[in-house]
Design a protein around this motif. Sequence first.
Motif, PDB file in Angstrom:
ATOM      1  N   LEU A 148      42.243  65.333  34.672  1.00 20.31           N
ATOM      2  CA  LEU A 148      41.163  65.753  33.785  1.00 20.31           C
ATOM      3  C   LEU A 148      41.690  66.050  32.381  1.00 20.31           C
ATOM      4  N   TRP A 149      42.889  66.594  32.314  1.00 16.31           N
ATOM      5  CA  TRP A 149      43.534  66.862  31.025  1.00 16.31           C
ATOM      6  C   TRP A 149      43.732  65.547  30.273  1.00 16.31           C
ATOM      7  N   GLN A 150      44.221  64.522  30.958  1.00 19.78           N
ATOM      8  CA  GLN A 150      44.424  63.218  30.334  1.00 19.78           C
ATOM      9  C   GLN A 150      43.112  62.631  29.839  1.00 19.78           C
ATOM     10  N   GLN A 151      42.059  62.725  30.624  1.00 16.69           N
ATOM     11  CA  GLN A 151      40.775  62.165  30.237  1.00 16.69           C
ATOM     12  C   GLN A 151      40.247  62.803  28.950  1.00 16.69           C
ATOM     13  N   ARG A 152      40.371  64.110  28.841  1.00 17.07           N
ATOM     14  CA  ARG A 152      39.879  64.772  27.632  1.00 17.07           C
ATOM     15  C   ARG A 152      40.747  64.440  26.423  1.00 17.07           C
ATOM     16  N   MET A 153      42.039  64.277  26.618  1.00 20.58           N
ATOM     17  CA  MET A 153      42.895  63.861  25.503  1.00 20.58           C
ATOM     18  C   MET A 153      42.523  62.472  25.013  1.00 20.58           C
ATOM     19  N   PHE A 154      42.287  61.544  25.948  1.00 20.12           N
ATOM     20  CA  PHE A 154      41.973  60.175  25.562  1.00 20.12           C
ATOM     21  C   PHE A 154      40.559  60.050  25.019  1.00 20.12           C
ATOM     22  N   ARG A 155      39.741  61.077  25.145  1.00 20.45           N
ATOM     23  CA  ARG A 155      38.441  61.110  24.470  1.00 20.45           C
ATOM     24  C   ARG A 155      38.557  61.758  23.091  1.00 20.45           C
ATOM     25  N   TRP A 156      39.778  62.007  22.647  1.00 21.13           N
ATOM     26  CA  TRP A 156      40.051  62.602  21.340  1.00 21.13           C
ATOM     27  C   TRP A 156      39.383  63.970  21.212  1.00 21.13           C
ATOM     28  N   ASP A 157      39.466  64.749  22.249  1.00 23.57           N
ATOM     29  CA  ASP A 157      38.907  66.091  22.228  1.00 23.57           C
ATOM     30  C   ASP A 157      39.791  66.976  21.347  1.00 23.57           C
ATOM     31  N   PRO A 158      39.239  67.597  20.299  1.00 23.88           N
ATOM     32  CA  PRO A 158      40.080  68.414  19.405  1.00 23.88           C
ATOM     33  C   PRO A 158      40.656  69.654  20.072  1.00 23.88           C
ATOM     34  N   LEU A 159      40.070  70.095  21.189  1.00 17.20           N
ATOM     35  CA  LEU A 159      40.588  71.275  21.877  1.00 17.20           C
ATOM     36  C   LEU A 159      41.828  70.983  22.715  1.00 17.20           C
ATOM     37  N   MET A 160      42.072  69.716  23.016  1.00 22.47           N
ATOM     38  CA  MET A 160      43.221  69.340  23.841  1.00 22.47           C
ATOM     39  C   MET A 160      44.327  68.842  22.921  1.00 22.47           C
ATOM     40  N   SER A 161      45.088  69.767  22.359  1.00 18.54           N
ATOM     41  CA  SER A 161      46.102  69.447  21.361  1.00 18.54           C
ATOM     42  C   SER A 161      47.196  68.573  21.970  1.00 18.54           C
ATOM     43  N   PRO A 162      47.424  67.364  21.451  1.00 23.19           N
ATOM     44  CA  PRO A 162      48.479  66.524  22.023  1.00 23.19           C
ATOM     45  C   PRO A 162      49.874  67.118  21.874  1.00 23.19           C
ATOM     46  N   ILE A 163      50.142  67.773  20.741  1.00 24.24           N
ATOM     47  CA  ILE A 163      51.479  68.317  20.555  1.00 24.24           C
ATOM     48  C   ILE A 163      51.738  69.493  21.495  1.00 24.24           C
ATOM     49  N   GLN A 164      50.718  70.325  21.734  1.00 22.69           N
ATOM     50  CA  GLN A 164      50.884  71.415  22.689  1.00 22.69           C
ATOM     51  C   GLN A 164      50.986  70.875  24.113  1.00 22.69           C
TER      52      GLN A 164
END
Length: 331
Positions: A148-164
């Motif tokens: 689920l974390w991956q899915q939200r990142m790949f939807r460019w969700d601003p709350l799922m910081s890629p660097i964090q």
Amino acid sequence: MPRAPTRGNLSNTASVLPRASPPTLPRRLTPRDIPRFRSRNSLATIHEYPPPKEPRIPEQPCRPNPATHHDQCIQLSQILRQILQFGPLAYKTRDKALRQRVLTTLQAMIRVTNPVFHTMSDWRTYANCLSIARLLGRFDLAREIMRLWQQRMFRWDPLMSPIQTLKVSESWRLPELRPHAYYMYLATAMSKAPSYAQDEPPQYDQDLSPSQNLHVSCGFYSLSTYWKTLVESPPEFPYDEGCVDHTRCLVAWRNSWRAAVRHPLEHAPAIDVIWRLSKVRAALVMDPILSGCMATLCRESGLRAVAEVQNNLFQNIGHHFDLADDELDEP
């Protein structure tokens, strides 16, 4: 003093909940605290997340209801604090009933039909849930949280910081999440770069270690080369016995492919190959030339080949960043 619920009445817990809000962080236990926390009253302080009123919708989470959104956010925050409080407690005291209660609540909270969790929670919430699932030995639940974390990142969700996410996956040694965090960090960095800097890797990031910056540069050059190769060489598909003129199908496929990949793809850097492949496949599905010049089975095989290329890239994205599961960087 309110009466604690019995074994047959654990669902009615509202009357025995403490009025004071639970602590944000789990408290450190001492030997004298363990017998007191083993009592059944500790079980009554964990809310059960209400069952969904709608059927389960696969992959796509439902949207929050504005009328009850504020109350749902407060309820989710309270449940999360209690999971963080009683998860380590269940691990230290080895209380099987408390452990099962925590896991059931956690599993209910990450349901796809929970709109608040899948739209308003940030990467810290996912990291906390992941830590509890790993601590209690539910690695299947941990993999679901990472998915689920991956899915939200790949939807460019601003709350799922890629660097964090990258830092968490490095420090916790998560090979399932680490390559996708690198990919989305690179895609985000290149999407912010000006057009004249698209042919160069992103600038050195002081928040990353030297080895992490090196992995990012490796991913940039590898994905750029991979996309250039795809532009000139479309995915191949096998010959079908029902095709009358396979040469005609191949010519139509190559021409349509080159037209689709050269079409301006807005808001997509060249290294975001996964997103570009999804747009190219959507354009090929609607292409009238493929429908009119290719046999039906050959057209379906070609579209299936594009989906396989995209899926293989998603599953093996770590190779482009020169990542090895047994050589994770230290935090």
